[in-house]
Design a protein around this motif. Structure first.
Motif, PDB file in Angstrom:
ATOM      1  N   SER A  46       0.830  -1.200   0.000  1.00 12.23           N
ATOM      2  CA  SER A  46       0.000   0.000   0.000  1.00 12.23           C
ATOM      3  C   SER A  46       0.868   1.256   0.000  1.00 12.23           C
ATOM      4  O   SER A  46       0.550   2.251  -0.662  1.00 12.23           O
ATOM      5  CB  SER A  46      -0.953  -0.006   1.191  1.00 12.23           C
ATOM      6  OG  SER A  46      -0.230   0.103   2.393  1.00 12.23           O
ATOM      7  N   TYR A  47       1.975   1.219   0.737  1.00 14.79           N
ATOM      8  CA  TYR A  47       2.889   2.355   0.783  1.00 14.79           C
ATOM      9  C   TYR A  47       3.551   2.557  -0.584  1.00 14.79           C
ATOM     10  O   TYR A  47       3.659   3.684  -1.066  1.00 14.79           O
ATOM     11  CB  TYR A  47       3.941   2.104   1.864  1.00 14.79           C
ATOM     12  CG  TYR A  47       4.741   3.310   2.250  1.00 14.79           C
ATOM     13  CD1 TYR A  47       4.213   4.294   3.072  1.00 14.79           C
ATOM     14  CD2 TYR A  47       6.036   3.470   1.789  1.00 14.79           C
ATOM     15  CE1 TYR A  47       4.953   5.401   3.426  1.00 14.79           C
ATOM     16  CE2 TYR A  47       6.788   4.559   2.142  1.00 14.79           C
ATOM     17  CZ  TYR A  47       6.247   5.525   2.964  1.00 14.79           C
ATOM     18  OH  TYR A  47       6.986   6.619   3.306  1.00 14.79           O
ATOM     19  N   ALA A  48       3.984   1.475  -1.211  1.00 12.08           N
ATOM     20  CA  ALA A  48       4.652   1.564  -2.515  1.00 12.08           C
ATOM     21  C   ALA A  48       3.698   2.087  -3.591  1.00 12.08           C
ATOM     22  O   ALA A  48       4.098   2.892  -4.443  1.00 12.08           O
ATOM     23  CB  ALA A  48       5.204   0.206  -2.918  1.00 12.08           C
ATOM     24  N   GLU A  49       2.450   1.659  -3.541  1.00 12.48           N
ATOM     25  CA  GLU A  49       1.465   2.122  -4.527  1.00 12.48           C
ATOM     26  C   GLU A  49       1.270   3.636  -4.415  1.00 12.48           C
ATOM     27  O   GLU A  49       1.198   4.340  -5.412  1.00 12.48           O
ATOM     28  CB  GLU A  49       0.135   1.397  -4.322  1.00 12.48           C
ATOM     29  CG  GLU A  49       0.208  -0.097  -4.506  1.00 12.48           C
ATOM     30  CD  GLU A  49      -0.205  -0.573  -5.873  1.00 12.48           C
ATOM     31  OE1 GLU A  49      -0.852   0.201  -6.602  1.00 12.48           O
ATOM     32  OE2 GLU A  49       0.126  -1.717  -6.210  1.00 12.48           O
ATOM     33  N   ARG A  50       1.196   4.146  -3.179  1.00  6.76           N
ATOM     34  CA  ARG A  50       1.036   5.587  -2.990  1.00  6.76           C
ATOM     35  C   ARG A  50       2.263   6.350  -3.476  1.00  6.76           C
ATOM     36  O   ARG A  50       2.130   7.437  -4.061  1.00  6.76           O
ATOM     37  CB  ARG A  50       0.782   5.903  -1.512  1.00  6.76           C
ATOM     38  CG  ARG A  50      -0.665   5.642  -1.119  1.00  6.76           C
ATOM     39  CD  ARG A  50      -0.901   6.013   0.308  1.00  6.76           C
ATOM     40  NE  ARG A  50      -0.591   4.819   1.108  1.00  6.76           N
ATOM     41  CZ  ARG A  50      -0.223   4.840   2.371  1.00  6.76           C
ATOM     42  NH1 ARG A  50      -0.095   5.968   3.014  1.00  6.76           N
ATOM     43  NH2 ARG A  50       0.023   3.720   3.005  1.00  6.76           N
ATOM     44  N   ILE A  51       3.443   5.795  -3.255  1.00  3.67           N
ATOM     45  CA  ILE A  51       4.681   6.460  -3.676  1.00  3.67           C
ATOM     46  C   ILE A  51       4.750   6.526  -5.212  1.00  3.67           C
ATOM     47  O   ILE A  51       5.098   7.564  -5.789  1.00  3.67           O
ATOM     48  CB  ILE A  51       5.909   5.717  -3.104  1.00  3.67           C
ATOM     49  CG1 ILE A  51       5.981   5.899  -1.590  1.00  3.67           C
ATOM     50  CG2 ILE A  51       7.200   6.153  -3.775  1.00  3.67           C
ATOM     51  CD1 ILE A  51       6.301   7.300  -1.136  1.00  3.67           C
ATOM     52  N   ILE A  52       4.399   5.445  -5.890  1.00  2.00           N
ATOM     53  CA  ILE A  52       4.440   5.431  -7.357  1.00  2.00           C
ATOM     54  C   ILE A  52       3.397   6.386  -7.925  1.00  2.00           C
ATOM     55  O   ILE A  52       3.654   7.099  -8.903  1.00  2.00           O
ATOM     56  CB  ILE A  52       4.247   3.992  -7.897  1.00  2.00           C
ATOM     57  CG1 ILE A  52       5.444   3.126  -7.500  1.00  2.00           C
ATOM     58  CG2 ILE A  52       4.083   3.999  -9.412  1.00  2.00           C
ATOM     59  CD1 ILE A  52       5.284   1.661  -7.803  1.00  2.00           C
ATOM     60  N   THR A  53       2.226   6.435  -7.303  1.00  3.31           N
ATOM     61  CA  THR A  53       1.191   7.366  -7.761  1.00  3.31           C
ATOM     62  C   THR A  53       1.668   8.803  -7.602  1.00  3.31           C
ATOM     63  O   THR A  53       1.421   9.644  -8.473  1.00  3.31           O
ATOM     64  CB  THR A  53      -0.110   7.148  -6.977  1.00  3.31           C
ATOM     65  OG1 THR A  53      -0.525   5.794  -7.154  1.00  3.31           O
ATOM     66  CG2 THR A  53      -1.197   8.078  -7.453  1.00  3.31           C
TER      67      THR A  53
END
Length: 172
Positions: A46-53
């Motif tokens: 979930s953290y990685a998805e927010r960072i990529i977004t």
């Protein structure tokens, strides 16, 4: 009771949990694949998805309707946000130049979790977290080699040491 508590504790203090997740995301973005327990991977995903977004917000298509000054301010803000949350300039550069362009057409779902056999010692569910359109290991190694070659300074031509010794001998 666990009411209104949305944070997965992972049996760690807040500082330890934050550092662990940050390190996992940095490793994921660097190697494009990590292996750990499924509980940790779900939080890191979930953290990685927010960072990529957030990195995708720097693309020109998302900033098209802004004037030049606001566009530059938005790019600077997003870059500083990424750097403050990741703390690694190399990874931030990779995010903004490579991964954001790779996932420009995707709305979400940049990562996947593949479940593995439970760990024998404590029967913990294990898994692999990887980027969906990831590069192969050989491509990543080639990129690292290319970066090393760029960083190597050109070797200076060494002057012959014999000339110095001859000068000293001639002075005597």
């Amino acid at each position: 009771m666990n009411k209104r508590n949305k944070v997965k504790q992972l049996n760690r203090s807040a500082d330890h949990r934050k550092a662990m997740i940050q390190n996992m995301v940095i490793s994921l973005l660097r190697h494009e694949r990590i292996e750990s327990s499924v509980a940790k991977l779900k939080v890191a995903r979930s953290y990685a998805e927010r960072i990529i977004t957030r990195a995708k917000k720097n693309l020109d298509a998302n900033l098209a309707n802004l004037d030049e000054q606001k566009k530059n301010a938005a790019i600077l803000h997003n870059t500083r946000y990424l750097y403050s949350h990741l703390g690694d300039q190399e990874i931030v550069t990779k995010l903004l130049k490579d991964l954001a362009n790779r996932y420009a057409e995707r709305v979400g779902g940049y990562t996947r979790i593949i479940r593995l056999v439970n760990r024998p010692s404590d029967n913990t569910a294990m898994g692999i977290l990887e980027l969906v359109d990831r590069k192969t290991q050989d491509e990543l190694k080639a990129e690292v080699r290319a970066k090393r070659e760029e960083k190597k300074p050109a070797k200076k031509e060494e002057k012959p040491k014999k000339a110095k010794k001859e000068k000293v001998a001639a002075a005597k």
